[in-house]
Structure formats: C-alpha cells, structure tokens
Write an enzyme that holds these catalytic residues in place. Structure first.
Site, PDB file in Angstrom:
ATOM      1  N   GLY A  27     -36.029   0.604 -14.820  1.00  0.00           N
ATOM      2  CA  GLY A  27     -35.377   0.474 -13.514  1.00  0.00           C
ATOM      3  C   GLY A  27     -35.140   1.787 -12.791  1.00  0.00           C
ATOM      4  O   GLY A  27     -34.210   1.889 -11.986  1.00  0.00           O
ATOM      5  N   SER A  28     -35.993   2.780 -13.022  1.00  0.00           N
ATOM      6  CA  SER A  28     -35.784   4.027 -12.277  1.00  0.00           C
ATOM      7  C   SER A  28     -36.071   3.821 -10.784  1.00  0.00           C
ATOM      8  O   SER A  28     -35.451   4.456  -9.930  1.00  0.00           O
ATOM      9  CB  SER A  28     -36.615   5.175 -12.858  1.00  0.00           C
ATOM     10  OG  SER A  28     -37.977   4.997 -12.599  1.00  0.00           O
TER      11      SER A  28
ATOM     12  N   GLU B  58     -53.728 -11.912  -4.859  1.00  0.00           N
ATOM     13  CA  GLU B  58     -54.627 -11.102  -5.675  1.00  0.00           C
ATOM     14  C   GLU B  58     -53.824 -10.017  -6.393  1.00  0.00           C
ATOM     15  O   GLU B  58     -53.113  -9.243  -5.735  1.00  0.00           O
ATOM     16  CB  GLU B  58     -55.666 -10.462  -4.751  1.00  0.00           C
ATOM     17  CG  GLU B  58     -56.844  -9.883  -5.471  1.00  0.00           C
ATOM     18  CD  GLU B  58     -57.722  -9.079  -4.515  1.00  0.00           C
ATOM     19  OE1 GLU B  58     -58.396  -8.166  -4.980  1.00  0.00           O
ATOM     20  OE2 GLU B  58     -57.684  -9.363  -3.294  1.00  0.00           O
ATOM     21  N   LEU B  59     -53.949  -9.933  -7.697  1.00  0.00           N
ATOM     22  CA  LEU B  59     -53.146  -8.993  -8.486  1.00  0.00           C
ATOM     23  C   LEU B  59     -53.356  -7.548  -8.007  1.00  0.00           C
ATOM     24  O   LEU B  59     -54.489  -7.054  -8.026  1.00  0.00           O
ATOM     25  CB  LEU B  59     -53.529  -9.105  -9.969  1.00  0.00           C
ATOM     26  CG  LEU B  59     -52.791  -8.130 -10.909  1.00  0.00           C
ATOM     27  CD1 LEU B  59     -51.317  -8.481 -11.032  1.00  0.00           C
ATOM     28  CD2 LEU B  59     -53.457  -8.094 -12.270  1.00  0.00           C
TER      29      LEU B  59
ATOM     30  N   HIS C 229     -47.206   0.121  -7.383  1.00  0.00           N
ATOM     31  CA  HIS C 229     -48.177   0.134  -8.478  1.00  0.00           C
ATOM     32  C   HIS C 229     -48.547   1.587  -8.779  1.00  0.00           C
ATOM     33  O   HIS C 229     -48.811   2.358  -7.855  1.00  0.00           O
ATOM     34  CB  HIS C 229     -49.418  -0.667  -8.075  1.00  0.00           C
ATOM     35  CG  HIS C 229     -50.408  -0.770  -9.186  1.00  0.00           C
ATOM     36  ND1 HIS C 229     -50.199  -1.579 -10.291  1.00  0.00           N
ATOM     37  CD2 HIS C 229     -51.592  -0.149  -9.388  1.00  0.00           C
ATOM     38  CE1 HIS C 229     -51.223  -1.449 -11.115  1.00  0.00           C
ATOM     39  NE2 HIS C 229     -52.084  -0.580 -10.594  1.00  0.00           N
TER      40      HIS C 229
HETATM   41  C1  GAR Z   1     -43.389   2.165 -12.414  1.00  0.00           C
HETATM   42  O1  GAR Z   1     -44.260   3.230 -12.676  1.00  0.00           O
HETATM   43  C2  GAR Z   1     -44.092   1.111 -11.585  1.00  0.00           C
HETATM   44  O2  GAR Z   1     -45.005   1.652 -10.668  1.00  0.00           O
HETATM   45  C3  GAR Z   1     -44.801   0.350 -12.660  1.00  0.00           C
HETATM   46  O3  GAR Z   1     -43.889   0.260 -13.720  1.00  0.00           O
HETATM   47  C4  GAR Z   1     -43.033   1.415 -13.687  1.00  0.00           C
HETATM   48  C5  GAR Z   1     -41.611   0.922 -13.699  1.00  0.00           C
HETATM   49  O4  GAR Z   1     -40.732   1.997 -13.848  1.00  0.00           O
HETATM   50  N1  GAR Z   1     -45.181  -0.950 -12.205  1.00  0.00           N
HETATM   51  C6  GAR Z   1     -46.259  -1.589 -12.622  1.00  0.00           C
HETATM   52  O5  GAR Z   1     -47.016  -1.135 -13.457  1.00  0.00           O
HETATM   53  C7  GAR Z   1     -46.473  -2.947 -11.989  1.00  0.00           C
HETATM   54  N2  GAR Z   1     -47.756  -3.456 -12.325  1.00  0.00           N
HETATM   55  P1  GAR Z   1     -39.161   1.802 -13.596  1.00  0.00           P
HETATM   56  O6  GAR Z   1     -38.739   0.565 -14.410  1.00  0.00           O
HETATM   57  O7  GAR Z   1     -38.572   3.060 -14.131  1.00  0.00           O
HETATM   58  O8  GAR Z   1     -38.962   1.610 -12.130  1.00  0.00           O
END
Ligand code: GAR
Length: 216
Positions: free
Chosen positions: A13-14, A145-146, A111
């Site tokens: 959750g940053s 679309e993913l 992403h």
């Molecule tokens: C982030 O890098 C985000 O871009 C990625 O997960 C991480 C979550 O970090 N998301 C994906 O890969 C979605 N497909 P966080 O929990 O510290 O925000």
C-alpha cells in the site's frame, strides 16, 4: 461536494500512502478516501489506512467460488461507500468485464512498466532480460483488456549497470507515488475522461503512451 475515492489494495500500500499524503498536503483538493478495501486480510496497506483514520475493509477472494461472485461482492462493497473513483493500487486481481463496465471511466490502475510493454507480472525482470535501457510506470484507465486501457501518464527511470528487479521496483515506486495522485486529481476535477478507447485531458486526446512526466 467532495470526490469519494475507494482504494483497492493487495499488499504494502505504498501507493495508497501516496494518496493519503497527497490529500493531507492539499495536492488532491476536494478528495477523500471513503474506504480502503483489500482482497487479503493481512495486507499492510490496511494498517496504513487505519493509522490514517480511514475505514479499512476486506473482501477475501478465498471466500468465493468464482471470479464472478468475488467481483460482484467487491462491486457491492465499493458501491456501499458511494465511490466516485476507484483506485487500483497494487490490487493483484484480474477483474471481470462486468466489474470493469460498472466502474467504466472512473477506474484507474497503475502498472509498473512503460505500457504497452510488459502487461502482467514480473515487469522489471522482463525489462532487464530484454536489455532495456529504461523502466517505468504507467497510470491508465482500466478496460476489459488486462493492463490494456488507455494510458494517462507515465514516468521513466534509467536502467543502470547492476540494477536488479528489486532496485528497479524501488526506484519506479517513488515515481508511481508522484504520477498516480496527479492523474486521479485530473479525473476528480473532471478534466480527464475516458472517451471510447481514448484518454482525453482538457479536451485533448492523450498520446498513445500517455503524457510523459518530467520533474520540474
Ligand atoms: C506497484 O508497483 C504497482 O505498480 C504494482 O504493484 C505495486 C504495489 O505497490 N501493481 C501491479 O503490478 C498491478 N498489476 P504498493 O502496494 O506499495 O502500492
């Protein structure tokens, strides 16, 4: 009237924290986080929400027999909080077309790649394996679309000798924390729209890869 955000998470959750901080610092005016919802009860982001005095909720995907029933329950939960915008912040679930349609135009994702490169998982390792010279992150509208919805804004970092997937993830995250609240602000202010398959900001269609974020 303030714009209600519901933030969906699966982990640290940053990015959620970046939204909490942006709101506290006035960089997301007239926005509030109505709730944070995780599909994993242990997600650290739920603690971040609680520490900020935000409702922390969980819809555990393991309690549902199918993707469709999980998504329906999640959708109902989000609607309970009267979400204007839904922010996917490290939410590691593939969403059903019905869910995406329900929140169309008010559903954002970030992403960790320079889309359209590397949709899906292991983006930084794939960039390293391909010998890329840069990595980055992209905020985009979510469509069926993913990781394929129209990009809004991206930020880049150089890939240097000795970088690993972990160093890239760390460096890209700090960029994510800047560009994601920015894009959400545009949407909350009504400046950003999903029109057909295009992202439009201030009545101008955005470039195919989204705007390029440059630090001042
Ligand atoms: C982030 O890098 C985000 O871009 C990625 O997960 C991480 C979550 O970090 N998301 C994906 O890969 C979605 N497909 P966080 O929990 O510290 O925000």
């Amino acid at each position: 009237m303030s714009c209600k955000l519901v933030v969906l998470i699966s982990g640290s959750g940053s990015n959620l924290q970046a939204f909490i901080d942006a709101i506290a610092e006035g960089r997301l005016p007239n926005c509030e986080i109505a709730a944070v919802i995780s599909n994993k009860p242990q997600a650290f982001g739920l603690e971040r929400a609680q520490a900020a005095g935000i409702t922390a909720d969980c819809v555990d995907h393991r309690d549902f027999a199918s993707r469709e029933t999980f998504d329906r329950a999640l959708q109902a939960k989000i609607d309970q909080y009267h979400a204007d915008l839904v922010i996917l912040a490290g939410f590691m679930r593939i969403l059903t077309p019905d869910f995406v349609l329900h929140f169309k135009g008010r559903l954002l994702n970030i992403h960790p790649s320079l889309l359209p490169k590397y949709p899906g998982l292991h983006t930084h390792q794939r960039a390293l394996d391909a010998g890329d010279k840069e990595a980055g992150a992209t905020v985009h509208f979510v469509t069926e679309e993913l990781d394929g919805g129209p990009p809004i804004i991206h930020a880049k970092i150089p890939i240097n000798e000795g970088d690993t997937a972990a160093t890239l993830a760390h460096n890209v995250l700090s960029k994510e924390h800047t560009i994601y609240p920015l894009a959400a602000r545009w949407l909350a202010e009504g400046r950003l729209k999903l029109e057909g398959k295009k992202a439009v900001l201030d009545d101008k269609t955005l470039p195919e890869n989204g705007l390029h974020y440059q630090e001042d």
